[in-house]
Design a protein around this motif. Sequence first.
Motif, mmCIF file in Angstrom:
data_model
loop_
_atom_site.group_PDB
_atom_site.id
_atom_site.type_symbol
_atom_site.label_atom_id
_atom_site.label_comp_id
_atom_site.label_asym_id
_atom_site.label_seq_id
_atom_site.Cartn_x
_atom_site.Cartn_y
_atom_site.Cartn_z
ATOM 1 N N GLU A 41 -1.134 15.131 44.398
ATOM 2 C CA GLU A 41 -2.541 15.242 44.034
ATOM 3 C C GLU A 41 -2.916 16.717 43.965
ATOM 4 O O GLU A 41 -2.186 17.584 44.448
ATOM 5 N N VAL A 42 -4.063 16.986 43.365
ATOM 6 C CA VAL A 42 -4.549 18.352 43.212
ATOM 7 C C VAL A 42 -5.660 18.584 44.227
ATOM 8 O O VAL A 42 -6.600 17.787 44.318
ATOM 9 N N GLU A 43 -5.528 19.662 44.993
ATOM 10 C CA GLU A 43 -6.525 20.012 45.998
ATOM 11 C C GLU A 43 -7.802 20.472 45.291
ATOM 12 O O GLU A 43 -7.786 21.415 44.511
ATOM 13 N N LEU A 44 -8.909 19.797 45.564
ATOM 14 C CA LEU A 44 -10.173 20.118 44.909
ATOM 15 C C LEU A 44 -11.192 20.762 45.838
ATOM 16 O O LEU A 44 -12.200 21.290 45.386
ATOM 17 N N GLY A 46 -10.360 22.869 48.843
ATOM 18 C CA GLY A 46 -9.956 24.053 49.599
ATOM 19 C C GLY A 46 -10.497 25.352 49.039
ATOM 20 O O GLY A 46 -10.505 25.569 47.836
ATOM 21 N N ALA A 47 -10.933 26.236 49.921
ATOM 22 C CA ALA A 47 -11.449 27.539 49.496
ATOM 23 C C ALA A 47 -10.330 28.429 48.973
ATOM 24 O O ALA A 47 -10.520 29.197 48.042
ATOM 25 N N LYS A 48 -9.136 28.307 49.557
ATOM 26 C CA LYS A 48 -8.007 29.134 49.132
ATOM 27 C C LYS A 48 -6.952 28.339 48.380
ATOM 28 O O LYS A 48 -6.033 28.918 47.818
ATOM 29 N N THR A 49 -7.064 27.042 48.379
ATOM 30 C CA THR A 49 -6.040 26.225 47.729
ATOM 31 C C THR A 49 -6.597 25.382 46.587
ATOM 32 O O THR A 49 -5.894 24.535 46.055
ATOM 33 N N ARG A 50 -7.826 25.594 46.193
ATOM 34 C CA ARG A 50 -8.425 24.796 45.126
ATOM 35 C C ARG A 50 -7.581 24.896 43.854
ATOM 36 O O ARG A 50 -7.233 25.971 43.409
ATOM 37 N N GLY A 51 -7.230 23.746 43.323
ATOM 38 C CA GLY A 51 -6.411 23.677 42.121
ATOM 39 C C GLY A 51 -4.923 23.610 42.406
ATOM 40 O O GLY A 51 -4.120 23.434 41.495
ATOM 41 N N GLN A 52 -4.545 23.725 43.672
ATOM 42 C CA GLN A 52 -3.130 23.692 44.043
ATOM 43 C C GLN A 52 -2.609 22.266 44.016
ATOM 44 O O GLN A 52 -3.262 21.335 44.475
ATOM 45 N N THR A 53 -1.421 22.105 43.473
ATOM 46 C CA THR A 53 -0.750 20.809 43.484
ATOM 47 C C THR A 53 -0.134 20.604 44.860
ATOM 48 O O THR A 53 0.587 21.468 45.356
ATOM 49 N N VAL A 54 -0.425 19.464 45.470
ATOM 50 C CA VAL A 54 0.085 19.154 46.802
ATOM 51 C C VAL A 54 1.001 17.940 46.698
ATOM 52 O O VAL A 54 0.613 16.903 46.163
ATOM 53 N N VAL A 55 2.220 18.091 47.207
ATOM 54 C CA VAL A 55 3.225 17.027 47.147
ATOM 55 C C VAL A 55 3.448 16.474 48.552
ATOM 56 O O VAL A 55 3.652 17.234 49.495
ATOM 57 N N ASP A 56 3.402 15.161 48.680
ATOM 58 C CA ASP A 56 3.725 14.507 49.962
ATOM 59 C C ASP A 56 5.237 14.273 49.983
ATOM 60 O O ASP A 56 5.724 13.193 49.682
ATOM 61 N N TRP A 57 5.988 15.325 50.345
ATOM 62 C CA TRP A 57 7.449 15.278 50.293
ATOM 63 C C TRP A 57 8.043 14.231 51.236
ATOM 64 O O TRP A 57 9.103 13.681 50.963
ATOM 65 N N TYR A 58 7.407 13.975 52.364
ATOM 66 C CA TYR A 58 7.990 13.101 53.383
ATOM 67 C C TYR A 58 7.243 11.779 53.556
ATOM 68 O O TYR A 58 7.415 11.100 54.551
ATOM 69 N N ASN A 59 6.395 11.424 52.578
ATOM 70 C CA ASN A 59 5.668 10.160 52.567
ATOM 71 C C ASN A 59 4.799 9.957 53.816
ATOM 72 O O ASN A 59 4.641 8.847 54.300
ATOM 73 N N HIS A 60 4.223 11.029 54.312
ATOM 74 C CA HIS A 60 3.331 10.940 55.476
ATOM 75 C C HIS A 60 2.074 10.144 55.148
ATOM 76 O O HIS A 60 1.530 9.463 56.011
#
Length: 87
Positions: A41-44, A46-60
């Motif tokens: 998903e895309v972080e919408l 975060g002040a410093k991470t807005r627009g960053q793609t976030v991957v759930d690598w370990y299925n948490h």
Amino acid sequence: NTLGFIEQFMGQKMLFGADFVAMAAAVEPQTILHAEERFVEVELQGAKTRGQTVVDWYNHLKKTPNAELVESMDTGRLWELMQMALR
């Protein structure tokens, strides 16, 4: 030039080719050597991470994967495709 900017910004000579790699994978899927499905998903907010793609690598998050992430490709064939495209 682009390579000079990347070298100055990143500290090493490299060329980003995400668009080209995505097109090569779509046109010739056999160039993909290894891929994994993950929830992305895309972080919408975060002040410093807005627009960053976030991957759930370990299925948490225990969410259904919604993206196929290509981890390795046939670089020899990618180079051939790039050369053909630039002719």
